[in-house]
Design an enzyme around this catalytic site. Sequence first.
Site, PDB file in Angstrom:
ATOM      1  CB  CYS A 118      -0.864  -0.037   1.264  1.00  0.00           C
ATOM      2  SG  CYS A 118      -1.849   1.438   1.522  1.00  0.00           S
ATOM      3  CB  CYS A 172      -3.236   3.882  -5.330  1.00  0.00           C
ATOM      4  SG  CYS A 172      -4.532   2.976  -4.436  1.00  0.00           S
TER       5      CYS A 172
HETATM    6  N1  DGL Z   1      -4.038   0.543  -2.069  1.00  0.00           N
HETATM    7  C1  DGL Z   1      -3.575   1.601  -1.271  1.00  0.00           C
HETATM    8  C2  DGL Z   1      -2.360   2.323  -1.843  1.00  0.00           C
HETATM    9  O1  DGL Z   1      -1.579   1.719  -2.548  1.00  0.00           O
HETATM   10  C3  DGL Z   1      -4.518   2.511  -0.558  1.00  0.00           C
HETATM   11  C4  DGL Z   1      -5.947   2.594  -0.925  1.00  0.00           C
HETATM   12  C5  DGL Z   1      -6.768   3.254   0.159  1.00  0.00           C
HETATM   13  O2  DGL Z   1      -7.071   2.552   1.127  1.00  0.00           O
HETATM   14  O3  DGL Z   1      -7.058   4.453   0.087  1.00  0.00           O
HETATM   15  O4  DGL Z   1      -2.137   3.476  -1.569  1.00  0.00           O
END
Ligand code: DGL
Length: 269
Positions: free
Chosen positions: A70, A180
Amino acid sequence: MNIGIFDSGIGGMTLLCEALAELPMENYIFYADTDHVPYGTKSKEEVIGFVDEVMRFMTAHDCKAVVIACNTATAVAAEKMRRKYDIPIIGIEPAVKPALAASHGKRVLVAATPLTVREKKLRKLVERVDYSHLVDLIALPRLVEFAEHGDFDTGKAREYLRQELSGYNLENYGELVLGCTHFNFFKDTFRQLLPADVALIDGSDGTIRHLKEVLAGRGELEIGRGQAAPREYDTNVRYFCSGRELTTQAELEYMHRLHERLERMHNIS
Ligand code: DGL
């Protein structure tokens, strides 16, 4: 021992897929913190608290390393967690540097969550590598929501992206960074909306390469320890949603469908 891979939600599967392909002999704990998704619209302090909770879970589940799959959690919490926990913590970051290297002087658009875009970690990275001021940042929080609801082909993401990108002269761009991990589920939609010579790039392969190097350096790689062939697809993964293990056939089939979608997206660049 296990490798822990976590995200606020299903975005982390982007890294799980990459890890399964690169390191098929390992055992994995995949953790989607769905009680708290999205991270990207919350405060830094809240996200640090969530990540700490996940790290406690991972260390209690015999993890030899943890991948923060993430970008948002890496930006706000990776350094803190490294100071607190005694195992390697590998975080994904937006692939700004490789994007600039590949863009041949054209502009680079970095798409991420609002918290990643606001955070100084990304700002500092851009300052460090963007000598010619070619990088623009865009927050696309609703893609996370669409991914969590399985809205991949309903047209909602396409309409949202079309609107969000309408203020940019896309012909000026050479690369779009998927900053993301949820955004990888929409590579087909990005591809439809972007001019053909704007390439899509993300940090997942570099992150898993780094994981491999770290484990190799510690003599903790399962690869080459005498197992003959990779195990059957994902029988070496346990899936958790905020601490609750997924065990029903319907839940596991949904995870498999997500894997299949990501495999299709993987071939789009
Ligand atoms: N998938 C996550 C990232 O790479 C975050 C998504 C979220 O929970 O806002 O930042």
